[in-house]
Motif scaffolding. Structure first.
Motif, PDB file in Angstrom:
ATOM      1  N   ILE A 107      56.054  69.650   3.533  1.00 32.29           N
ATOM      2  CA  ILE A 107      57.512  69.761   3.642  1.00 32.29           C
ATOM      3  C   ILE A 107      58.024  68.940   4.820  1.00 32.29           C
ATOM      4  CG2 ILE A 107      59.416  71.358   4.091  1.00 32.29           C
ATOM      5  CD1 ILE A 107      57.785  73.497   2.604  1.00 32.29           C
ATOM      6  N   GLY A 149      58.130  65.292   4.210  1.00 34.95           N
ATOM      7  CA  GLY A 149      59.012  64.862   3.136  1.00 34.95           C
ATOM      8  C   GLY A 149      58.301  64.672   1.817  1.00 34.95           C
ATOM      9  N   SER A 199      59.807  69.163  -1.410  1.00 33.29           N
ATOM     10  CA  SER A 199      61.057  69.800  -1.000  1.00 33.29           C
ATOM     11  C   SER A 199      60.810  71.260  -0.644  1.00 33.29           C
ATOM     12  CB  SER A 199      62.091  69.709  -2.119  1.00 33.29           C
ATOM     13  OG  SER A 199      61.768  70.566  -3.182  1.00 33.29           O
ATOM     14  N   GLU A 200      61.587  71.761   0.278  1.00 31.49           N
ATOM     15  CA  GLU A 200      61.423  73.137   0.730  1.00 31.49           C
ATOM     16  C   GLU A 200      61.705  74.135  -0.387  1.00 31.49           C
ATOM     17  OE1 GLU A 200      62.788  75.896   4.547  1.00 31.49           O
ATOM     18  OE2 GLU A 200      63.504  73.828   4.307  1.00 31.49           O
ATOM     19  N   GLN A 201      62.604  73.776  -1.293  1.00 33.31           N
ATOM     20  CA  GLN A 201      62.952  74.674  -2.390  1.00 33.31           C
ATOM     21  C   GLN A 201      61.838  74.784  -3.422  1.00 33.31           C
ATOM     22  OE1 GLN A 201      64.833  72.100  -1.361  1.00 33.31           O
ATOM     23  NE2 GLN A 201      66.371  73.249  -0.197  1.00 33.31           N
ATOM     24  N   TRP A 216      55.368  61.339  -2.167  1.00 28.09           N
ATOM     25  CA  TRP A 216      56.140  62.550  -2.442  1.00 28.09           C
ATOM     26  C   TRP A 216      55.869  63.063  -3.855  1.00 28.09           C
ATOM     27  CZ3 TRP A 216      58.097  57.695  -3.043  1.00 28.09           C
ATOM     28  CH2 TRP A 216      58.859  57.427  -4.185  1.00 28.09           C
ATOM     29  N   TRP A 264      61.736  69.237 -12.854  1.00 26.99           N
ATOM     30  CA  TRP A 264      62.505  68.774 -11.709  1.00 26.99           C
ATOM     31  C   TRP A 264      61.973  67.411 -11.301  1.00 26.99           C
ATOM     32  CZ3 TRP A 264      60.930  73.801 -12.264  1.00 26.99           C
ATOM     33  CH2 TRP A 264      61.947  74.763 -12.301  1.00 26.99           C
ATOM     34  N   TRP A 315      62.444  64.195  -8.251  1.00 24.33           N
ATOM     35  CA  TRP A 315      62.982  63.830  -6.948  1.00 24.33           C
ATOM     36  C   TRP A 315      62.764  62.349  -6.680  1.00 24.33           C
ATOM     37  CZ3 TRP A 315      59.955  68.046  -7.926  1.00 24.33           C
ATOM     38  CH2 TRP A 315      60.542  69.304  -7.710  1.00 24.33           C
ATOM     39  N   GLY A 328      64.422  62.632  -1.279  1.00 22.54           N
ATOM     40  CA  GLY A 328      64.446  64.081  -1.440  1.00 22.54           C
ATOM     41  C   GLY A 328      65.525  64.584  -2.376  1.00 22.54           C
ATOM     42  N   HIS A 329      66.326  63.662  -2.917  1.00 19.26           N
ATOM     43  CA  HIS A 329      67.357  64.082  -3.877  1.00 19.26           C
ATOM     44  C   HIS A 329      66.690  64.435  -5.206  1.00 19.26           C
ATOM     45  CE1 HIS A 329      71.093  64.254  -6.120  1.00 19.26           C
ATOM     46  NE2 HIS A 329      70.556  63.429  -7.003  1.00 19.26           N
ATOM     47  N   GLY A 330      67.008  65.604  -5.721  1.00 24.83           N
ATOM     48  CA  GLY A 330      66.375  66.045  -6.958  1.00 24.83           C
ATOM     49  C   GLY A 330      67.358  66.527  -7.987  1.00 24.83           C
TER      50      GLY A 330
END
Length: 225
Positions: free
Chosen positions: A6, A9, A12-14, A182, A203, A205, A209-211
């Motif tokens: 995380i 990078g 993602s943290e989510q 990533w 999902w 990304w 980091g945009h997903g």
């Protein structure tokens, strides 16, 4: 550690809690990516979520996995000696692993005919298995598995039937020209109406980091809910 991925990078943290839930739910997961993309690192992180009371058998060409659980059996291949004897292949290890009463089987990298034995193992009650495979994208994994299945004498239709019943999800990792790595996609595995394997984005990304969620997200959530 997941916290390291995380902070770098890579993840993602989510998504971290979701991947933990996938492992706890015993989904069969294939980690895909190119050379040096971080497949083994990702596999190490996923394996860290396995409960400590489970018996794990790892199968590798060279020991790279770093599992910390107390019940781990580590198996490694061995080349033949100068006389051409004593070789131990991935297929040999997979067949013997089934006799060791594993709760989970983890294959460091699937690169040949051993895919046939892995699919057979995951179709005989061995849940929560993981492995890595070289592929350019999550959606190209079925084609890659087809090529490996041919090496094991498994035809296209049979391969798709076996893999479709065995695999639940694909996690694809990417490395760009700048060296950034990533997790690019988490995808669901399903069989289409024509019987062929299909990898549906859950999902996705980009490097920043945009997903965004895809059509496979709802299916993945149902598995871990």
């Amino acid at each position: 550690l997941i916290e390291d991925l995380i902070s770098y990078g890579t993840l993602s943290e989510q998504m971290a809690p979701f991947l933990r839930a996938c492992v706890k739910a015993k989904l069969n997961i294939m980690v895909s990516g190119g050379t040096g993309s971080g497949k083994t690192t990702t596999l190490n992180v996923l394996s860290s979520f396995i409960p400590s009371d489970e018996r794990i058998v790892t199968i590798e060409d060279a020991a790279e996995l770093q599992l910390q659980q107390p019940h781990v059996v580590r198996l490694e291949t061995r080349p033949a000696n100068l006389e051409g004897h004593g070789e131990i292949t991935m297929r040999d290890l997979l067949k013997n692993a089934l006799r060791m009463r594993p709760d989970r089987i983890i294959v460091g990298e699937v690169r040949g005919a051993e895919l046939v034995d892995l699919m057979a193992a995951l179709n005989t009650g061995h849940e929560g298995g993981c492995g890595t495979v070289h592929a350019n994208s999550a959606q190209s994994v079925p084609a890659r598995l087809e090529a490996l299945g041919v090496l094991g004498g498994l035809g296209r239709e049979a391969l798709h039937a076996q893999a479709g019943a065995a695999l639940d999800a694909v996690i694809h990792v990417r490395r760009d020209r700048d060296g950034r790595r990533w997790v690019e996609q988490v995808a669901a595995v399903e069989r289409a109406d024509d019987g062929l394997l299909r990898v549906v984005p859950g999902w996705t990304w980009d490097a920043s980091g945009h997903g965004e969620a895809g059509p496979g997200a709802a299916r993945l959530r149902r598995w871990v809910s």
